[in-house]
Scaffold this active site. Structure first.
Site, mmCIF file in Angstrom:
data_model
loop_
_atom_site.group_PDB
_atom_site.id
_atom_site.type_symbol
_atom_site.label_atom_id
_atom_site.label_comp_id
_atom_site.label_asym_id
_atom_site.label_seq_id
_atom_site.Cartn_x
_atom_site.Cartn_y
_atom_site.Cartn_z
ATOM 1 N N ARG A 1 2.475 -11.996 -0.965
ATOM 2 C CA ARG A 1 1.125 -12.470 -0.559
ATOM 3 C C ARG A 1 0.656 -13.845 -0.933
ATOM 4 N NH1 ARG A 1 -1.348 -8.680 3.390
ATOM 5 N NH2 ARG A 1 -0.100 -6.995 3.587
ATOM 6 N N GLU B 1 0.987 -20.753 21.393
ATOM 7 C CA GLU B 1 1.116 -20.110 23.012
ATOM 8 C C GLU B 1 0.196 -19.194 23.358
ATOM 9 O OE1 GLU B 1 1.972 -22.642 24.712
ATOM 10 O OE2 GLU B 1 4.156 -23.429 24.105
ATOM 11 N N ASN B 2 -0.111 -18.297 22.124
ATOM 12 C CA ASN B 2 -0.929 -17.039 22.639
ATOM 13 C C ASN B 2 -2.313 -17.552 23.184
ATOM 14 O OD1 ASN B 2 0.830 -15.263 21.869
ATOM 15 N ND2 ASN B 2 0.175 -15.078 19.804
ATOM 16 N N HIS C 1 -10.455 -2.900 11.231
ATOM 17 C CA HIS C 1 -9.405 -3.859 10.880
ATOM 18 C C HIS C 1 -9.373 -4.901 11.881
ATOM 19 C CE1 HIS C 1 -5.075 -3.663 9.557
ATOM 20 N NE2 HIS C 1 -5.706 -4.431 8.709
ATOM 21 N N TYR D 1 -1.405 -3.369 -6.719
ATOM 22 C CA TYR D 1 -1.157 -4.134 -5.476
ATOM 23 C C TYR D 1 -2.515 -4.156 -4.897
ATOM 24 C CZ TYR D 1 -0.298 -5.409 -0.866
ATOM 25 O OH TYR D 1 -0.336 -6.014 0.501
ATOM 26 N N GLY D 2 -2.800 -5.524 -4.137
ATOM 27 C CA GLY D 2 -3.920 -5.836 -3.372
ATOM 28 C C GLY D 2 -4.602 -4.508 -2.725
ATOM 29 N N GLY D 3 -3.975 -4.084 -1.760
ATOM 30 C CA GLY D 3 -4.583 -3.044 -0.795
ATOM 31 C C GLY D 3 -4.997 -1.724 -1.545
ATOM 32 N N SER E 1 -1.312 -4.079 10.322
ATOM 33 C CA SER E 1 -0.854 -4.810 9.212
ATOM 34 C C SER E 1 0.303 -5.672 9.586
ATOM 35 C CB SER E 1 -0.646 -3.951 7.791
ATOM 36 O OG SER E 1 -1.836 -3.253 7.492
ATOM 37 N N ALA E 2 0.538 -6.841 9.120
ATOM 38 C CA ALA E 2 1.766 -7.900 9.228
ATOM 39 C C ALA E 2 1.926 -8.023 10.634
ATOM 40 C CB ALA E 2 2.782 -7.467 8.379
ATOM 41 N N CYS E 3 1.224 -7.943 11.811
ATOM 42 C CA CYS E 3 1.264 -8.225 13.191
ATOM 43 C C CYS E 3 0.602 -9.682 13.710
ATOM 44 C CB CYS E 3 0.809 -7.063 14.003
ATOM 45 S SG CYS E 3 1.671 -5.491 13.779
ATOM 46 N N ARG F 1 0.904 -1.107 -0.052
ATOM 47 C CA ARG F 1 -0.005 -0.105 -0.062
ATOM 48 C C ARG F 1 0.882 1.216 -0.141
ATOM 49 N NH1 ARG F 1 -1.601 0.873 4.384
ATOM 50 N NH2 ARG F 1 -1.197 -1.242 5.542
ATOM 51 N N ASN G 1 6.580 -8.601 1.754
ATOM 52 C CA ASN G 1 5.059 -8.315 1.826
ATOM 53 C C ASN G 1 4.528 -9.071 0.883
ATOM 54 O OD1 ASN G 1 2.796 -6.982 2.796
ATOM 55 N ND2 ASN G 1 2.667 -5.653 1.260
ATOM 56 N N ASN H 1 -2.351 -15.271 11.605
ATOM 57 C CA ASN H 1 -1.793 -16.536 12.590
ATOM 58 C C ASN H 1 -2.650 -16.745 13.834
ATOM 59 O OD1 ASN H 1 0.292 -16.479 11.212
ATOM 60 N ND2 ASN H 1 1.807 -15.314 12.273
ATOM 61 N N ARG I 1 2.906 -4.542 18.017
ATOM 62 C CA ARG I 1 4.178 -4.862 18.280
ATOM 63 C C ARG I 1 5.128 -3.961 19.079
ATOM 64 N NH1 ARG I 1 6.840 -8.356 14.006
ATOM 65 N NH2 ARG I 1 5.126 -8.999 12.722
ATOM 66 N N ASP J 1 -9.369 -10.237 8.847
ATOM 67 C CA ASP J 1 -8.629 -9.110 8.485
ATOM 68 C C ASP J 1 -9.674 -7.981 8.822
ATOM 69 O OD1 ASP J 1 -6.412 -7.103 7.737
ATOM 70 O OD2 ASP J 1 -7.497 -6.930 5.768
ATOM 71 N N LYS K 1 -9.677 -2.642 1.697
ATOM 72 C CA LYS K 1 -9.460 -1.540 2.509
ATOM 73 C C LYS K 1 -10.095 -0.303 2.057
ATOM 74 C CE LYS K 1 -5.992 -3.896 4.340
ATOM 75 N NZ LYS K 1 -6.256 -4.408 5.869
HETATM 76 C C1 OXD Z 1 -2.948 -4.854 5.281
HETATM 77 C C2 OXD Z 1 -3.678 -6.175 4.532
HETATM 78 O O1 OXD Z 1 -1.984 -4.262 4.597
HETATM 79 O O2 OXD Z 1 -4.478 -6.870 5.209
HETATM 80 O O3 OXD Z 1 -3.265 -4.674 6.238
HETATM 81 O O4 OXD Z 1 -3.161 -6.190 3.467
HETATM 82 MN MN MN Z 2 -5.075 -5.654 6.913
#
Ligand code: OXD
Ligand code: MN
Length: 609
Positions: A387, A517-518, A244, A215-217, A266-268, A73, A385, A272, A418, A291, A224
């Protein structure tokens, strides 16, 4: 079915106007059929835009590579073009909507010459759900059409719901004119130079215009642009929440289930967490979304959430059988990969996939790449990044309720980011409004999901919505407070928690193992909702007692104390930063209630010192 069969006069007229401006060679309606999806994929493979992966290893999968400048993005080129700058607020780029439309119209003029214009009617949310919204995207990118077919519900069924005069959000998209006259579109998708990229939102007229990026976003406009930036405006006006957030279902050993949402930048690790395999015996986690969550009060006074998407657009690097087995399975067939590396036998590889590169690869720039672990400066084979776009229905942990049109009842909301220091593993707000305060102060180390912010630095990312809120963020805070005040039954409001899986020692070692473990933290959250968890009150909110969360292997008692203590000095620094750098930005739009929470936090921290 083709465009001539569209019965909605307004939609037909709008398509005609855009076609006249962009002058495509042909217009094709995305009907949502699997045969059309296959045809489009074949077309991209034949034209050299995509590589078909080995059908024995990745059936139905392809790999696309982007221009090196078109990998994420672009926040600097993303605009909230409301009528006034004040309405867009201090966290958004603003441009006068008339000026912006003029500049973009000039760029759109003739930009689809030699290309096909695709018309994509799509539903964000289960078709017919009263929380769902319909959009129509016009694009010249077959990559966008195929990705939208995975990420949203596309085609005839949507047109049926739209009828002859139903409401839709109009979304324009073009990857832009080729960089140079006569330049071929083969090999990588075309895109415009940075200064011609625009991802624009017109909140008053609820329009989206995107130009110059594939790009996706920036280009899958349901995600988004519609489901967050435009939806936040709709949600503000209609009294609901567009967020989000992942949505997950957690079930205890006795078989009782609860649903949670979680907002992380994003990406945190949203994907997962949404697909987590618990390490706590007898507990189960299932996935509703990874998401975006749209939340509305149900007739029983409970907040219900739907996942407006139908697929996952997940970050590939770091995804392995141990970090996210369910994502790997989701993306093992019928998946579109972007900017990962290609193996000699046409499989995919990326950093953190869990095994060494099997021989010579083609990296995401299209160059030969041989792994050299001794060379710490070696450029990654997959873009950080990179995907995968995978159908949600293929996820082994998908919850039975994931497409329920009425949504799932939410018991708890998590905020996180983070944060190597200061923020404990978990704390709970004292009530909804205090939870809004916690959401408003979230900060996080920047990741590779956006191009133009420096990875590694900490920035405030309230509600993980900094790049995604379609109006003044101070008013958005007030909207969250108002949603709480309007609760039909305050007792039924979700409980709000602030979590941090990313604590490090001063030497840079992870204090908490994270991933499966979360589930130990989710168990405490679940038990707080049940009223059975052990807790203590602290100046920052409610926290687990030291023995309330079982320690994972490798986490010492000392580590656990560190993870679950209040770092008074660290928090006082936090207060100072919020007071001097964060809150003042919002001026008169900052809700007084939040300023009061900040004063109280500071007083309570000083009293505890
Ligand atoms: C982001 C996504 O960038 O979900 O937040 O792609
Ligand atoms: Mn996102």
């Amino acid at each position: 079915m083709n465009v001539k069969d569209i019965k909605h006069a307004g939609l037909k007229k709008w398509i005609g106007e855009f076609a006249e401006l962009t002058t495509p060679d042909a217009i094709v309606l995305a009907d949502g059929s699997s045969s059309q999806y296959d045809e489009l994929i074949n077309l991209t493979v034949e034209s050299g835009l995509a590589t078909r992966l080995n059908p024995a290893k990745k059936p139905g999968c392809v790999l696309f590579l982007s221009d090196p400048s078109d990998v994420a993005r672009v926040e600097k080129r993303t605009y909230i073009a409301s009528e006034t700058q004040d309405a867009a607020g201090p966290t958004n780029n603003w441009m006068d909507p008339k000026q912006l439309k003029k500049e973009m119209t000039d760029l759109y003029r003739g930009c689809m010459k030699g290309r096909t214009l695709y018309v994509i009617p799509f539903s964000m949310g289960p078709i017919g759900s009263d929380i769902a919204k319909i959009g129509v995207e016009l694009t010249d990118s077959p990559y966008v059409v195929t990705n939208m077919m995975i990420m949203t519900r596309v085609g005839k069924k949507v047109l049926d719901v739209l009828g002859t005069d139903g409401y839709f959000v109009p979304c324009f998209h073009s990857v832009g004119k080729p960089l140079a006259e006569g330049e071929s579109d083969g090999g990588i998708w075309p895109c415009a130079p940075m200064e011609h990229k625009y991802i624009s939102h017109f909140p008053e007229t609820r329009e989206i215009w995107s130009y110059g990026s594939g790009y996706g976003g920036n280009a899958l406009l349901g995600k988004k642009c519609l489901a967050l930036r435009i939806a936040t405006v709709l949600a503000r006006d209609e009294g609901w929440l567009a967020e989000h957030m992942l949505i997950l279902k957690i079930t205890n050993p006795e078989g009782k289930s609860r649903f949670l949402t979680g907002a992380f930048p994003s990406a945190c690790g949203k994907t997962n967490l949404a697909m987590l395999i618990p390490t706590v015996p007898g507990w189960k986690v299932e996935t509703v979304g990874d998401d975006i969550a749209w939340m509305k009060y149900g007739s029983d006074g409970q907040l219900y959430a739907i996942n407006p998407e139908a697929g996952f657009f997940g970050v590939a690097p770091g995804t392995s059988a141990s970090s996210n087995y369910n994502a790997l399975v989701s993306a093992s067939s019928n998946t579109i990969f972007t900017n990962v590396a290609l193996t000699e036998d046409n499989d995919v590889w990326w950093e953190g996939i869990g095994y060494d590169a099997p021989g010579k690869l083609i990296d995401w720039n299209g160059n030969e790449w041989v792994q050299n672990k001794a060379d710490k400066t070696q450029k990654p084979a997959a873009h950080p990044n990179a995907r995968f776009t995978a159908p949600a229905s293929q996820c082994p942990s998908i919850a039975a309720e994931w497409e329920d049109p009425k949504g799932v009842p939410i018991s708890a909301i998590l905020f996180g980011g983070r944060r190597p220091h200061t923020i404990p593993l978990v704390h709970q707000s004292n009530d909804w409004s205090h939870g809004v305060f916690l959401g408003s102060i979230v900060g996080s180390e920047v990741t590779a999901a956006a191009l133009d912010v420096k990875a590694g630095t900490i920035r405030r990312d309230p509600f993980a919505m900094l790049p995604f809120c379609g109006y003044n963020m101070g008013d958005y805070f007030q909207h969250w407070l108002d949603v709480g005040h309007a609760a039909p039954d305050a007792e039924k409001l979700p409980k709000i928690f602030y979590v941090n899986w990313f604590r490090k020692t001063d030497e840079g070692k992870w204090l908490w193992p994270g991933f499966g473990e979360n589930s130990r933290v989710l168990k405490w959250v679940f038990e707080r909702c049940e009223g059975t968890a052990k807790y203590v009150k602290t100046p920052i909110g409610i926290m687990p007692t030291l023995d309330a969360i079982d320690r994972p292997v490798g986490v010492s008692e000392e580590d656990m104390k560190e993870l679950l203590s209040v770092d008074i000095d660290g928090w006082l620094e936090e207060v100072k930063d919020i007071r001097t750098n964060h809150y003042p930005m919002f001026g008169k739009h900052l809700p007084k209630e939040l300023a009061t929470f900040l004063d109280k936090l500071e007083a309570d921290l000083r009293a505890a010192k």
